[in-house]
Design an enzyme around this catalytic site. Structure first.
Site, mmCIF file in Angstrom:
data_model
loop_
_atom_site.group_PDB
_atom_site.id
_atom_site.type_symbol
_atom_site.label_atom_id
_atom_site.label_comp_id
_atom_site.label_asym_id
_atom_site.label_seq_id
_atom_site.Cartn_x
_atom_site.Cartn_y
_atom_site.Cartn_z
ATOM 1 N N SER A 126 0.835 -1.210 0.000
ATOM 2 C CA SER A 126 0.000 0.000 0.000
ATOM 3 C C SER A 126 0.864 1.253 0.000
ATOM 4 O O SER A 126 1.977 1.238 0.522
ATOM 5 C CB SER A 126 -0.885 -0.018 1.260
ATOM 6 O OG SER A 126 -1.451 1.247 1.477
ATOM 7 N N TYR A 151 -1.905 -0.476 10.570
ATOM 8 C CA TYR A 151 -2.201 -1.109 9.270
ATOM 9 C C TYR A 151 -1.029 -0.856 8.301
ATOM 10 O O TYR A 151 -0.460 -1.796 7.750
ATOM 11 C CB TYR A 151 -3.495 -0.561 8.672
ATOM 12 C CG TYR A 151 -3.595 -0.793 7.179
ATOM 13 C CD1 TYR A 151 -3.291 0.237 6.282
ATOM 14 C CD2 TYR A 151 -3.925 -2.036 6.671
ATOM 15 C CE1 TYR A 151 -3.318 0.025 4.921
ATOM 16 C CE2 TYR A 151 -3.963 -2.259 5.307
ATOM 17 C CZ TYR A 151 -3.665 -1.220 4.436
ATOM 18 O OH TYR A 151 -3.693 -1.441 3.083
ATOM 19 N N LYS A 155 2.088 -3.399 6.691
ATOM 20 C CA LYS A 155 2.478 -3.534 5.274
ATOM 21 C C LYS A 155 3.987 -3.310 5.132
ATOM 22 O O LYS A 155 4.682 -4.032 4.423
ATOM 23 C CB LYS A 155 1.718 -2.517 4.417
ATOM 24 C CG LYS A 155 0.222 -2.795 4.285
ATOM 25 C CD LYS A 155 -0.049 -4.091 3.544
ATOM 26 C CE LYS A 155 -1.535 -4.319 3.336
ATOM 27 N NZ LYS A 155 -1.814 -5.617 2.696
HETATM 28 C C1 WQD Z 1 -9.379 9.591 1.104
HETATM 29 C C2 WQD Z 1 -9.553 11.086 1.317
HETATM 30 C C3 WQD Z 1 -9.742 11.701 3.640
HETATM 31 C C4 WQD Z 1 -13.578 9.624 4.247
HETATM 32 C C5 WQD Z 1 -6.661 4.556 2.994
HETATM 33 C C6 WQD Z 1 -5.534 3.647 3.365
HETATM 34 C C7 WQD Z 1 -4.906 3.075 2.120
HETATM 35 C C8 WQD Z 1 -5.969 2.379 1.313
HETATM 36 C C9 WQD Z 1 -7.073 3.359 0.967
HETATM 37 C C10 WQD Z 1 -6.036 0.030 1.800
HETATM 38 C C11 WQD Z 1 -8.730 11.625 2.489
HETATM 39 C C12 WQD Z 1 -11.036 12.003 2.887
HETATM 40 C C13 WQD Z 1 -12.412 10.122 3.692
HETATM 41 C C14 WQD Z 1 -14.600 10.525 4.658
HETATM 42 C C15 WQD Z 1 -13.249 12.369 3.926
HETATM 43 N N1 WQD Z 1 -6.490 1.272 2.007
HETATM 44 N N2 WQD Z 1 -12.257 11.471 3.529
HETATM 45 N N3 WQD Z 1 -14.386 11.876 4.473
HETATM 46 O O1 WQD Z 1 -6.930 7.484 3.881
HETATM 47 O O2 WQD Z 1 -6.225 7.995 1.470
HETATM 48 O O3 WQD Z 1 -6.156 5.656 2.273
HETATM 49 O O4 WQD Z 1 -7.591 3.852 2.211
HETATM 50 O O5 WQD Z 1 -5.209 -0.345 1.007
HETATM 51 O O6 WQD Z 1 -3.922 2.140 2.496
HETATM 52 O O7 WQD Z 1 -4.538 4.419 4.021
HETATM 53 O O8 WQD Z 1 -8.356 6.740 1.904
HETATM 54 O O9 WQD Z 1 -10.746 6.921 1.373
HETATM 55 O O10 WQD Z 1 -10.047 6.946 3.819
HETATM 56 O O11 WQD Z 1 -9.568 8.939 2.361
HETATM 57 O O12 WQD Z 1 -13.087 13.593 3.783
HETATM 58 O O13 WQD Z 1 -15.676 10.131 5.181
HETATM 59 O O14 WQD Z 1 -10.915 11.344 1.638
HETATM 60 O O15 WQD Z 1 -9.440 12.747 4.552
HETATM 61 O O16 WQD Z 1 -8.311 12.943 2.148
HETATM 62 P P1 WQD Z 1 -6.880 7.085 2.444
HETATM 63 P P2 WQD Z 1 -9.758 7.336 2.401
#
Ligand code: WQD
Length: 340
Positions: A126, A151, A155
């Site tokens: 990841s 998490y 990885k």
């Molecule tokens: C994306 C953006 C949030 C939810 C994680 C893991 C990564 C992978 C994907 C497994 C960010 C914003 C999110 C919400 C929001 N997982 N957000 N409101 O954190 O980039 O990555 O998931 O492989 O390893 O780290 O993904 O979708 O949680 O967030 O504003 O309700 O959306 O702040 O900017 P992230 P995400």
């Protein structure tokens, strides 16, 4: 002679899409999954799409005997290892569970592979292994870590374990695939992302707002140093990601040693841009509120895709509108997930 690939976590979101593409690329697939975060019903969906019902073992990677049975009963040419817990927030509150499952479980798998002389491995890593990158786009030779949650740390530790294994056992061929943000679904709408409980990730949460399951999207912060102040990520269609695994398996068969490759599009989209793209795809207004930043979040994260093109001959081809359309089709066709 058809090659046989063991897919751990193969009934999961990325795993099931990869199984579809493996079958359609001419591979035999054996799926191992403990069904902690997925449903056995996915197997019939894979059969509906491909015409093939994959061989399935309901086994936990923590069950060394169960793992050994899978390897004894099948002639395996390679393993694609997805099985693992993956909720960033949950990992902060349950570190021991995450390290036990994602590290001890993976060690069982690697030892079983060695014992059965199965030396080709594609590991589901990841972009979180980069921590908060010094700059973007992110290249594979960037410094790794420090990671911001158990998490991501699990990885990173798996990558280190596999580097050490590769040094000690030169007959292994290992490809570390660093995913950015997988979203979307197979165009049939038959398989897709089915979050457990309240979605942690952006896309499934927006999709649930669109079907009226959630009242509004909480946008985690609008004071980042990005064009519109909201977080920027590299969203990649899950089918593009699956196709990247086919290329990675072929790459692994043709070499020895270990290599890491980013799987992203090379483009960053903000939270508000994704919200707008999904609105366009579903034809509904997505209500939202700007709230405080989420602890551990970074401002920007998107991939340098040069190496993936060079070593895998792969690049992502689906655009953000297609990702949102395919995600919406799956969500609206499966409002309560996959339970048949
Ligand atoms: C994306 C953006 C949030 C939810 C994680 C893991 C990564 C992978 C994907 C497994 C960010 C914003 C999110 C919400 C929001 N997982 N957000 N409101 O954190 O980039 O990555 O998931 O492989 O390893 O780290 O993904 O979708 O949680 O967030 O504003 O309700 O959306 O702040 O900017 P992230 P995400």
């Amino acid at each position: 002679m058809k090659k046989t690939i063991l897919v751990t976590g193969g009934t999961g979101y990325i795993g099931s899409h990869t199984c579809v593409e493996l079958i359609q690329a001419g591979y035999d697939v054996v799926i191992l999954d403990n069904l902690y975060n997925s449903s056995k019903a996915v197997l019939k969906r894979i059969e509906t799409i491909t015409g093939v019902l994959p061989k399935f073992y309901e086994t936990d990677i923590l069950d060394a005997e169960g793992l050994d049975q899978v390897f004894s009963e099948n002639h395996l040419d390679a393993v694609i290892h997805f099985a693992g817990y993956k909720a960033v927030g949950e990992s902060v509150s349950k570190p021991l569970t995450y390290y036990q499952n994602n590290i001890a479980g993976s060690l069982n798998l690697y030892e079983t592979m060695k014992r059965h002389q199965v030396y080709n491995l594609v590991f589901s890593s990841s972009a979180t292994v980069y921590g908060d990158p010094a700059s973007v786009p992110i290249r594979e030779d960037f410094l790794l870590g420090p990671t911001t949650n158990p998490y991501g740390t699990s990885k990173l530790y798996n990558e280190q374990i596999l580097r050490d294994l590769s040094k000690a056992e030169p007959e292994f061929s290992i490809v570390l695939l660093r995913y950015f943000n997988p979203i979307g679904a197979h165009h049939s709408g038959l398989i897709g992302e089915v979050p457990n409980g309240i979605p942690n990730n952006l896309l499934p949460y927006i999709a649930q707002v669109a079907i009226g399951k959630r009242d509004y999207l909480s946008v985690f912060g609008s004071d980042y140093s990005t064009p519109d102040g909201t977080g920027v990520r590299d969203y990649i269609h899950v089918v593009d990601l699956a196709l990247g695994h086919i290329k990675a398996i072929e790459y692994a068969f043709g070499r020895k040693g270990i290599d890491a490759v980013n799987l992203g599009t090379g483009h960053g989209y903000s939270v508000l841009q994704i919200k707008d793209a999904f609105q366009k795809a579903c034809g509904k207004k997505i209500a939202f509120k700007i709230v405080d930043r989420r602890p551990g979040d970074i401002a920007e994260c998107y991939a340098d895709t040069t190496k993936a093109k060079e070593v895998l001959g792969w690049s992502a081809k689906y655009d953000i509108d297609t990702m949102c359309q395919d995600s919406w089709r799956f969500q609206s066709q499966n409002p309560d997930g996959i339970n048949d």
